[in-house]
Write a protein that holds these residues in place. Structure first.
Motif, short mmCIF file in Angstrom:
data_model
loop_
_atom_site.label_atom_id
_atom_site.label_comp_id
_atom_site.label_asym_id
_atom_site.label_seq_id
_atom_site.Cartn_x
_atom_site.Cartn_y
_atom_site.Cartn_z
N VAL A 119 0.85 -1.20 0.00
CA VAL A 119 0.00 0.00 0.00
C VAL A 119 0.88 1.25 0.00
N LYS A 120 1.91 1.27 0.85
CA LYS A 120 2.83 2.41 0.90
C LYS A 120 3.55 2.57 -0.43
N LEU A 121 4.00 1.48 -1.02
CA LEU A 121 4.70 1.54 -2.30
C LEU A 121 3.80 2.10 -3.39
N ASN A 122 2.55 1.67 -3.42
CA ASN A 122 1.59 2.19 -4.40
C ASN A 122 1.39 3.69 -4.20
N HIS A 123 1.28 4.09 -2.94
CA HIS A 123 1.10 5.51 -2.63
C HIS A 123 2.32 6.31 -3.09
N VAL A 124 3.50 5.82 -2.77
CA VAL A 124 4.74 6.50 -3.17
C VAL A 124 4.87 6.50 -4.68
N SER A 125 4.51 5.42 -5.31
CA SER A 125 4.58 5.34 -6.78
C SER A 125 3.63 6.34 -7.42
N ASP A 126 2.41 6.45 -6.88
CA ASP A 126 1.46 7.44 -7.39
C ASP A 126 2.00 8.86 -7.19
N SER A 127 2.55 9.10 -6.02
CA SER A 127 3.14 10.42 -5.75
C SER A 127 4.29 10.70 -6.70
N HIS A 128 5.10 9.70 -6.96
CA HIS A 128 6.23 9.86 -7.88
C HIS A 128 5.74 10.21 -9.28
N ASP A 129 4.72 9.50 -9.74
CA ASP A 129 4.17 9.78 -11.08
C ASP A 129 3.63 11.21 -11.15
N ARG A 130 2.93 11.65 -10.10
CA ARG A 130 2.41 13.02 -10.06
C ARG A 130 3.54 14.04 -10.10
N VAL A 131 4.59 13.77 -9.32
CA VAL A 131 5.73 14.68 -9.26
C VAL A 131 6.45 14.71 -10.62
N VAL A 132 6.58 13.56 -11.27
CA VAL A 132 7.24 13.52 -12.58
C VAL A 132 6.44 14.34 -13.59
N LYS A 133 5.11 14.18 -13.59
CA LYS A 133 4.26 14.96 -14.50
C LYS A 133 4.36 16.46 -14.19
N GLU A 134 4.31 16.78 -12.93
CA GLU A 134 4.43 18.18 -12.52
C GLU A 134 5.79 18.74 -12.93
N ASN A 135 6.81 17.93 -12.81
CA ASN A 135 8.17 18.35 -13.19
C ASN A 135 8.23 18.64 -14.69
N VAL A 136 7.59 17.80 -15.51
CA VAL A 136 7.56 18.03 -16.96
C VAL A 136 6.87 19.35 -17.27
N VAL A 137 5.74 19.61 -16.59
CA VAL A 137 5.00 20.86 -16.80
C VAL A 137 5.87 22.05 -16.41
N LEU A 138 6.54 21.92 -15.25
CA LEU A 138 7.39 23.02 -14.78
C LEU A 138 8.57 23.25 -15.73
N LYS A 139 9.14 22.20 -16.29
CA LYS A 139 10.24 22.36 -17.25
C LYS A 139 9.74 23.08 -18.50
N GLU A 140 8.54 22.73 -18.95
CA GLU A 140 7.97 23.40 -20.13
C GLU A 140 7.76 24.89 -19.84
N LYS A 141 7.21 25.19 -18.65
CA LYS A 141 6.99 26.58 -18.28
C LYS A 141 8.32 27.33 -18.16
N THR A 142 9.33 26.66 -17.60
CA THR A 142 10.65 27.27 -17.46
C THR A 142 11.24 27.56 -18.83
N ALA A 143 11.11 26.64 -19.75
CA ALA A 143 11.63 26.87 -21.11
C ALA A 143 10.90 28.04 -21.77
N GLU A 144 9.59 28.11 -21.58
CA GLU A 144 8.79 29.19 -22.17
C GLU A 144 9.20 30.54 -21.58
N LEU A 145 9.35 30.54 -20.25
CA LEU A 145 9.77 31.78 -19.59
C LEU A 145 11.18 32.18 -20.01
N HIS A 146 12.04 31.23 -20.15
CA HIS A 146 13.41 31.51 -20.59
C HIS A 146 13.39 32.14 -22.00
#
Length: 179
Positions: A119-146
């Motif tokens: 259960v903990k692993l699934n929770h951490v895995s879900d959190s990791h996937d969310r963070v990875v997606k959020e990171n991709v969005v933030l990188k796109e925004k950073t590139a646009e701002l740059h």
């Protein structure tokens, strides 16, 4: 057979009255040696009814009794050993049952622990996937701002150059007009 004080058994008739002691009345000598000699010579042993069959039966019956007693002791020891072995086997079975119960308890605890970890692993895995997606969005925004910042800086530079050109033009005109 009759035991003596040392525990050794001797063959003796069970009926000791087979022989009768009859001392002689004529012993008047003074010498101890002669007296002993006379004493032993004057002992008369009168055999009574001796039946060899009765003696052997008596001997056999005591032998049978001894064998029965020995067999009884052996049987008693066997019985005690059987009881002891049964008790030992029972204790062994109980010990194995306790060990088995402890192992089953351990299996249940480990399964529960495993489930919680999954259960903990699934929770951490879900959190990791969310963070990875959020990171991709933030990188796109950073590139646009740059890109925007770079564009702004270039525009400023051009506007700054245009301003400098205008200033130079104005300065040149001013110098010409003053001449």
């Amino acid at each position: 057979m009759q035991p003596n004080e040392d525990g050794i058994q001797y063959m003796m008739p069970s009926n000791t009255s087979l022989y009768q002691y009859i001392p002689s009345m004529a012993c008047n000598t003074t010498s101890p040696f002669q007296m002993n000699r006379q004493y032993f010579h004057n002992i008369h042993i009168v055999p009574q009814d001796f039946n060899p069959q009765q003696s052997s039966l008596s001997s056999n019956s005591t032998s049978d009794e001894a064998d029965e007693q020995q067999q009884s002791i052996i049987n008693e020891r066997k019985q005690r050993r059987k009881i002891s072995n049964r008790e030992s086997a029972r204790r062994s079975r109980m010990r194995k049952q306790r060990q088995l119960d402890e192992l089953w308890s351990q299996v249940l605890w480990l399964r529960n622990e495993n489930h919680q970890l999954i259960v903990k692993l699934n929770h951490v895995s879900d959190s990791h996937d969310r963070v990875v997606k959020e990171n991709v969005v933030l990188k796109e925004k950073t590139a646009e701002l740059h890109w925007l910042v770079t564009d702004l800086q270039l525009n400023r530079t051009y506007s700054g150059l245009k301003d400098l050109e205008e200033i130079e033009d104005v300065t040149c005109l001013a110098e010409e007009s003053s001449d």
